[in-house]
Design a protein around this motif. Structure first.
Motif, mmCIF file in Angstrom:
data_model
loop_
_atom_site.group_PDB
_atom_site.id
_atom_site.type_symbol
_atom_site.label_atom_id
_atom_site.label_comp_id
_atom_site.label_asym_id
_atom_site.label_seq_id
_atom_site.Cartn_x
_atom_site.Cartn_y
_atom_site.Cartn_z
ATOM 1 N N SER A 52 0.853 -1.191 0.000
ATOM 2 C CA SER A 52 0.000 0.000 0.000
ATOM 3 C C SER A 52 0.887 1.238 0.000
ATOM 4 N N ILE A 53 0.498 2.221 -0.786
ATOM 5 C CA ILE A 53 1.312 3.414 -0.995
ATOM 6 C C ILE A 53 0.541 4.660 -0.571
ATOM 7 N N GLY A 54 1.191 5.477 0.235
ATOM 8 C CA GLY A 54 0.628 6.770 0.603
ATOM 9 C C GLY A 54 1.551 7.878 0.156
ATOM 10 N N VAL A 55 1.044 8.791 -0.650
ATOM 11 C CA VAL A 55 1.832 9.941 -1.111
ATOM 12 C C VAL A 55 1.312 11.190 -0.409
ATOM 13 N N VAL A 63 -2.914 5.870 -2.334
ATOM 14 C CA VAL A 63 -3.686 7.002 -1.811
ATOM 15 C C VAL A 63 -2.799 8.241 -1.938
ATOM 16 N N TRP A 64 -3.363 9.302 -2.472
ATOM 17 C CA TRP A 64 -2.580 10.488 -2.810
ATOM 18 C C TRP A 64 -3.132 11.693 -2.057
ATOM 19 N N TYR A 102 5.712 5.140 1.940
ATOM 20 C CA TYR A 102 5.314 6.551 2.022
ATOM 21 C C TYR A 102 6.233 7.415 1.170
ATOM 22 N N VAL A 103 5.632 8.289 0.382
ATOM 23 C CA VAL A 103 6.405 9.338 -0.265
ATOM 24 C C VAL A 103 6.032 10.658 0.404
ATOM 25 N N LEU A 104 6.993 11.253 1.096
ATOM 26 C CA LEU A 104 6.772 12.568 1.720
ATOM 27 C C LEU A 104 7.454 13.590 0.796
ATOM 28 N N LEU A 150 0.037 6.835 -11.021
ATOM 29 C CA LEU A 150 0.046 5.975 -9.834
ATOM 30 C C LEU A 150 -1.385 5.665 -9.377
ATOM 31 N N ARG A 151 -2.283 6.626 -9.528
ATOM 32 C CA ARG A 151 -3.683 6.336 -9.209
ATOM 33 C C ARG A 151 -4.245 5.264 -10.152
#
Lengths: 177, 177
Positions: free
Chosen positions: B29-32, B62-63, B105-107, B49-50
């Motif tokens: 799971s990816i959170g941006v 999730v962006w 996570y991409v911060l 990515l979406r």
């Protein structure tokens, strides 16, 4: 645009594949040419970009692995074959550029066959400089040839940063992350 | 892993989104979390990515855009609001890390609210160091705080390479690509 991602650090290919996300969103056809085999195959990126191409929402994605089942790791007696395969890969790229097959090219780890003399740098520079239309090319890999850097519109160097505290803690310099 | 992509060159965010391709393929799971608005919104990467997340073949995506419709460009009287929104964004990230909401996570551009004092660096370092489970975090942006670099497992600096020939041709140094 001709971009080169070089340097000793991580992120050269990864950033090129990230650029492909933008190209895909713009509806551009994407051609990936991978010149170095395992452990640099980047299966995850391939799976993801192929899945994107298959959605039909953005651009198409075609993924070429030079010499499938073949390794750039030099073993006795195999170097000639590698050189031939690299030359064949480059010949295909030249045909695709001439035909404007793709709008966005990733020439992954392409600096190495140039470095090893398997592909002629003068031919590479001339071909890229004179490519027709609006084709964008990203070349990745360490030790990019100076003539390639000179021809590029954008050169980014990815540098491994030494960890300042780490060196102190361990009482030595040069520990790299 | 905690990775930081910093430096003055291109590719910091792009490489982070490229890493997300691998994470997606692994089913993570990816959170941006994007901390800087236009022209750095990276709409193409978001769309791609979406779209990947929507395929259902890999991980979810999730962006988050901090302060949708809000800009980090400082205008008179708005700085306090930006600081509040940045703090709220970081508070959400803390909740997500505690809950292990995402695996990757991409911060994005998170170095700036730290630099501007809108998010407390000591809190950031402690939170990231003590995050539970196997959550991977990539922070991007210029001028990364030294304490963040110290906490990172991997730091890559993207450097704009000066074009050696260009400087000569134009009779001056420091022309950057």
């Amino acid at each position: 645009m001709l971009a080169v991602h070089t340097g000793q650090g991580k992120g050269k290919s990864t950033a090129a594949f990230g650029m492909a996300l933008r190209a895909w969103s713009a509806g551009w056809s994407i051609g990936v040419f991978q010149f170095v085999k395992s452990p640099k195959w980047k299966v995850g990126e391939e799976t993801a970009l192929r899945a994107l191409g298959a959605t039909g929402q953005g651009g198409s994605v075609v993924w070429h692995k030079m010499g499938e089942g073949w390794s750039w790791i030099q073993r006795p007696g195999t170097e000639r074959d590698h050189a031939v395969e690299a030359a064949e890969g480059w010949a295909q790229i030249k045909r695709d550029l001439a035909a404007e097959t793709y709008r966005f090219y990733v020439l992954d780890e392409f600096t190495y066959p140039i470095k090893w003399g398997w592909v002629d740098i003068a031919d590479v520079v001339e071909t890229l400089r004179e490519r027709p239309g609006n084709q964008h090319v990203v070349v990745t890999g360490r030790d990019a040839h100076p003539d390639l850097l000179e021809a590029a519109d954008l050169v980014t160097e990815m540098t491994k940063v030494r960890h300042p505290m780490d060196a102190g803690r361990k009482g030595q310099q040069g520990i790299e992350w």
